[in-house]
Design a protein around this motif. Structure first.
Motif, PDB file in Angstrom:
ATOM      1  N   TRP A  35       0.832  -1.208   0.000  1.00 55.23           N
ATOM      2  CA  TRP A  35       0.000   0.000   0.000  1.00 55.23           C
ATOM      3  C   TRP A  35       0.866   1.256   0.000  1.00 55.23           C
ATOM      4  CZ3 TRP A  35       1.369   2.700   4.314  1.00 55.23           C
ATOM      5  CH2 TRP A  35       1.834   1.983   5.418  1.00 55.23           C
ATOM      6  N   ARG A  36       0.229   2.372  -0.343  1.00 55.84           N
ATOM      7  CA  ARG A  36       0.857   3.691  -0.265  1.00 55.84           C
ATOM      8  C   ARG A  36       0.147   4.515   0.802  1.00 55.84           C
ATOM      9  NH1 ARG A  36       4.086   5.347  -4.681  1.00 55.84           N
ATOM     10  NH2 ARG A  36       4.478   3.575  -6.083  1.00 55.84           N
ATOM     11  N   ASP A  39      -3.160   6.267   0.010  1.00 58.77           N
ATOM     12  CA  ASP A  39      -4.297   5.362  -0.132  1.00 58.77           C
ATOM     13  C   ASP A  39      -4.782   4.872   1.235  1.00 58.77           C
ATOM     14  OD1 ASP A  39      -4.151   5.591  -2.908  1.00 58.77           O
ATOM     15  OD2 ASP A  39      -2.731   3.916  -3.057  1.00 58.77           O
ATOM     16  N   LEU A  40      -3.836   4.553   2.127  1.00 56.26           N
ATOM     17  CA  LEU A  40      -4.229   4.071   3.443  1.00 56.26           C
ATOM     18  C   LEU A  40      -4.905   5.177   4.251  1.00 56.26           C
ATOM     19  CD1 LEU A  40      -3.906   1.255   4.730  1.00 56.26           C
ATOM     20  CD2 LEU A  40      -2.003   2.183   6.051  1.00 56.26           C
ATOM     21  N   ALA A  42      -6.845   7.366   3.182  1.00 55.96           N
ATOM     22  CA  ALA A  42      -8.222   7.523   2.707  1.00 55.96           C
ATOM     23  C   ALA A  42      -9.079   6.280   2.937  1.00 55.96           C
ATOM     24  CB  ALA A  42      -8.205   7.855   1.214  1.00 55.96           C
ATOM     25  N   ASP A  43      -8.482   5.238   3.501  1.00 51.90           N
ATOM     26  CA  ASP A  43      -9.168   3.962   3.676  1.00 51.90           C
ATOM     27  C   ASP A  43      -9.412   3.719   5.161  1.00 51.90           C
ATOM     28  OD1 ASP A  43     -10.079   1.386   3.719  1.00 51.90           O
ATOM     29  OD2 ASP A  43      -8.229   0.471   2.952  1.00 51.90           O
ATOM     30  N   THR A 207       5.946  -2.112  -0.485  1.00 48.81           N
ATOM     31  CA  THR A 207       5.907  -1.039  -1.481  1.00 48.81           C
ATOM     32  C   THR A 207       7.301  -0.485  -1.737  1.00 48.81           C
ATOM     33  OG1 THR A 207       3.639  -0.464  -0.910  1.00 48.81           O
ATOM     34  CG2 THR A 207       4.950   1.243  -1.995  1.00 48.81           C
TER      35      THR A 207
END
Length: 379
Positions: A35-36, A39-40, A42-43, A207
């Protein structure tokens, strides 16, 4: 699903077969652990807030243990029954081993729980997830990560004289660069915050691996090779031992192809102070610089709120922090409580990793400052 390669682990074998296996591992790795940070962030799926019922169950278990004369640490899961939290524990297990490798649980009632009871509650939750391990050979089983300089000094990794240990830097207000701890799972509870800074930094080592594979596959090859490390005296004791320094790759694959990374630039730099340790090659040095640069690009940086617990799988994540400021006048100080866990759901490791872990089997009692020794005092 664990991040796996298509072939077994490369263990330094010679010939075309070994080279072919390594070439396979130099490819990008797919899966939820890759993951980046953006992105995390926003999750929301990697974060959970305790329900009132779960908080009540934790407080009841802590009060019951205290009433029976159970100490604040060192006890087994049988002394801390929390059936109401089994769904949470199952979620943590999945997130840590088959998800992103990081999970945050919020809502520990720090404001109304006395400090000793907070340690009991934190230990009780963690011992239901895995087996706590020793963090120093001197017997530390629950760490207090705080400024111990007495001056608020932000110590750095640079400067004259012998290199400062990672533990010394962590016990100041200074920033911590990306690293792993010697455990399957690290658990950090924010008991109090300073007045500024101290942001948590987490990055997917998967990553980082993939980005280096894309940009500089030649340097990724170097990271799969042996890097000599030092066992720090302030963690693993000052006694004589033949394996005070030892080689281990930064990136590796277990016998089932699953990925693992163990990395501390400080331990590697300390080993370079030992005269008979092989010198780092130019490629190895440049590879570490790139590793840190990529980590800064793709990490998640966010505040640590009081009552948060952050759980991190040390095979697929690195962690660090920004510098912080305390305020003695208002008695405002940053304090994280830390527990290391050997996880029953952990992945198998390469045989060569036994030098650090003790036991490389999946789910084994392994790692810690005294490799494989449980911190459950009755054992």
């Amino acid at each position: 699903m664990r991040c796996r390669s298509a072939s077994p682990a490369f263990s330094g074998g010679s010939g075309h077969k070994g080279e072919d296996m390594l070439d396979t591992m130099l490819q990008a790795i797919d899966g939820p652990a890759a993951w980046r940070g953006a992105d995390l962030a926003a999750d929301p799926s990697w974060r959970r807030t305790l329900t009132p019922g779960e908080v009540a169950a934790l407080e009841h278990a802590a009060a019951t243990a205290e009433a029976r004369g159970v100490g604040p640490t060192g006890f087994a899961a049988a002394e801390f029954a929390i059936l109401e939290l089994q769904p949470l524990l199952a979620w943590l297990t999945h997130q840590l081993e088959n998800g992103p490798g990081v999970a945050r649980v919020s809502g520990i009632p720090v404001d109304r729980v006395p400090r000793e009871q907070l340690r009991r509650l934190f230990w009780g939750l963690c011992v239901n997830l895995g087996t706590p391990m020793y963090q120093t050979a001197a017997g530390e089983i629950i760490g207090e990560v705080k400024d111990e300089t007495g001056t608020g000094a932000a110590l750095t990794y640079d400067g004259p004289g012998p290199l400062k240990s990672a533990r010394t830097i962590a016990r100041s207000t200074g920033a911590l660069r990306f690293h792993t701890d010697k455990t399957d799972i690290i658990c950090l509870l924010c008991a109090s915050n300073g007045i500024a800074g101290g942001l948590s930094k987490v990055v997917s080592s998967v990553t980082i691996h993939n980005e280096i594979a894309r940009r500089r596959p030649d340097l990724l090859r170097a990271l799969y090779g042996p890097y000599w490390r030092m066992r720090p005296f302030d963690e693993e004791g000052a006694g004589e031992r033949a394996d005070r320094t030892f080689p281990m790759p930064v990136f590796a694959r277990g016998p089932d192809g699953s990925f693992t990374s163990q990395y501390s630039r400080t331990y590697i730099s300390q080993a370079q102070e030992v005269p008979d340790v092989p010198r780092l090659s130019p490629a190895q040095s440049v590879a570490m610089v790139l590793l840190h640069a990529v980590g800064e690009e793709v990490c998640l940086e966010m505040p640590f709120e009081v009552g948060d617990i952050q759980f991190m799988n040390q095979h697929v994540t690195y962690h660090g922090r920004t510098s912080f400021t305390d305020d003695a006048a208002s008695d405002t100080h940053r304090l994280l409580l830390r527990i290391w866990l050997a996880a029953p759901f952990s992945r198998p490791l390469p045989e060569g990793h036994a030098v650090q872990w003790g036991d490389t089997r999946a789910g084994a009692l392994r790692g810690g400052a005294i490799a494989g020794k449980s911190a459950i005092l009755a054992q």
